[in-house]
Write an enzyme that holds these catalytic residues in place. Sequence first.
Site, mmCIF file in Angstrom:
data_model
loop_
_atom_site.group_PDB
_atom_site.id
_atom_site.type_symbol
_atom_site.label_atom_id
_atom_site.label_comp_id
_atom_site.label_asym_id
_atom_site.label_seq_id
_atom_site.Cartn_x
_atom_site.Cartn_y
_atom_site.Cartn_z
ATOM 1 N N GLY A 225 0.773 -1.106 0.110
ATOM 2 C CA GLY A 225 0.001 -0.206 0.383
ATOM 3 C C GLY A 225 0.964 0.926 -0.217
ATOM 4 N N ASN A 226 0.280 2.292 0.015
ATOM 5 C CA ASN A 226 0.848 3.584 0.709
ATOM 6 C C ASN A 226 0.051 4.511 1.562
ATOM 7 O OD1 ASN A 226 -0.922 5.665 -1.396
ATOM 8 N ND2 ASN A 226 -0.766 3.426 -2.496
ATOM 9 N N HIS A 227 1.233 5.437 1.900
ATOM 10 C CA HIS A 227 0.764 6.630 3.058
ATOM 11 C C HIS A 227 -0.667 7.661 2.759
ATOM 12 C CE1 HIS A 227 3.817 4.627 5.469
ATOM 13 N NE2 HIS A 227 4.910 4.985 4.756
#
Length: 417
Positions: A225-227
């Site tokens: 995933g990412n932030h």
Amino acid sequence: MNQERQRLICRFLIIIFIRMLKGKKILLAVTGSIAAYKAPLIVRLLVKEGAEVKVVMTPAAKDFVTPLTLSTVSKNPVIAELFSEDSWSNHVELGSWADLMLVAPLSANTLAKMANGFCDNMLLATYLSARCPVVVAPAMDEDMWKHPSTKRNLGKLEETGNTIIPVGNGELASGLFGEGRMAEPENILKFISDHFFLKQDLAGKKVLVTAGPTYEPIDPVRFIGNHSSGKMGIALCEELAKRGADVQLVLGPTTSVIKQNGVKVQKVQTADEMYEACINGFKEADIAIMSAAVADYKPAQKAQEKIKKDAANLNVELVKTKDILKTLGERKYNGQLLVGFALETTNERENAINKLKSKNADLIVLNSLNDEGAGFGHDTNKITIFEKGGHEIQYDRKPKQQVAKDIVDRIVNMLHG
Ligand code: CTP
């Protein structure tokens, strides 16, 4: 067009702007400044335009204008104390009642308290409980207005999403002339109509928006995933809905929530799910804004069971996800407007311009991770907009709500241009 005609059209437009206040619930917050003598006039103008007005004031404001005057013109009791002998005033109720909280005049003292979270009177408690937008009309002498502390406090207020009505230039309480006069009541009304209640300029338009990250599962417990928090896309949806658009949000996994009514939310987890939702939604859309941070790669296989740490190394094969923006760019038909984002860390301008072309977008919003307060997780953003046709506009760092307004303004401009 002759001057008289221009003047009449202008007056007519001001009247239309102000009519937008009909039925709106305005909470006027009055503080201890000499300009408080204008508060009854603000109330009268609001009431005349059909708004429902309640007034809250600081104890110091009572030295400048009486609660009796304000309750008479507003036709509502005025609240000045958190407690009286036998009752407690409900600041939470007041804060959630209002469509808009207008602090006018805003003194240097209350400004400092609002900027720093103080809560020693009813007005401040209400401010901290308010769920609606808050707009302030500062009023002070020029030296106070120009003092670095005042500037710092105004900056803090703006960063937390409040709107500031510019002060005027003219005669001040001290008898001196200069900056710091509260805006005139008519201009305050025009400002709030214009900024909060006016623009239904997207009425009848269907807008598809993506926001948030996507999670690409490796096994039942792990993902790539990412932030991304989705805050920028959510702010866009809120602005679009306020301006009358029919908004469909395809939202990746995030804890951020939408406060505005009228946005249909479809929650998704993966890039594939987001792709499917967008392909369907785009058929009906007039405008599509792809602000999601879609994963570019996903695991080639999702393990059915949790992967055990038996092996010394683990290689996960990744394959590309489908590029949603690019696909929509290929399918776009005449009249549809497509907006993309570019999050860059190097060669920002060049990459953004390339994305505008390669994805057949009409507008690309660039944010660089090199800019302080821009990109993932922040409540602020700093953007540059690149439009098809070569137009390029740089904006200052602002709260995401105001960035959303800037983006939507450009979209409306392109639609009408
Ligand atoms: N985007 C998309 N689908 C993807 C990847 C990106 O719709 N699979 C969209 C984003 O929502 C954004 C734009 O494409 O509007 C640009 O995303 P960005 O991550 O900046 O660039 P990429 O196209 O992914 O290219 P790169 O990561 O190489 O910069």
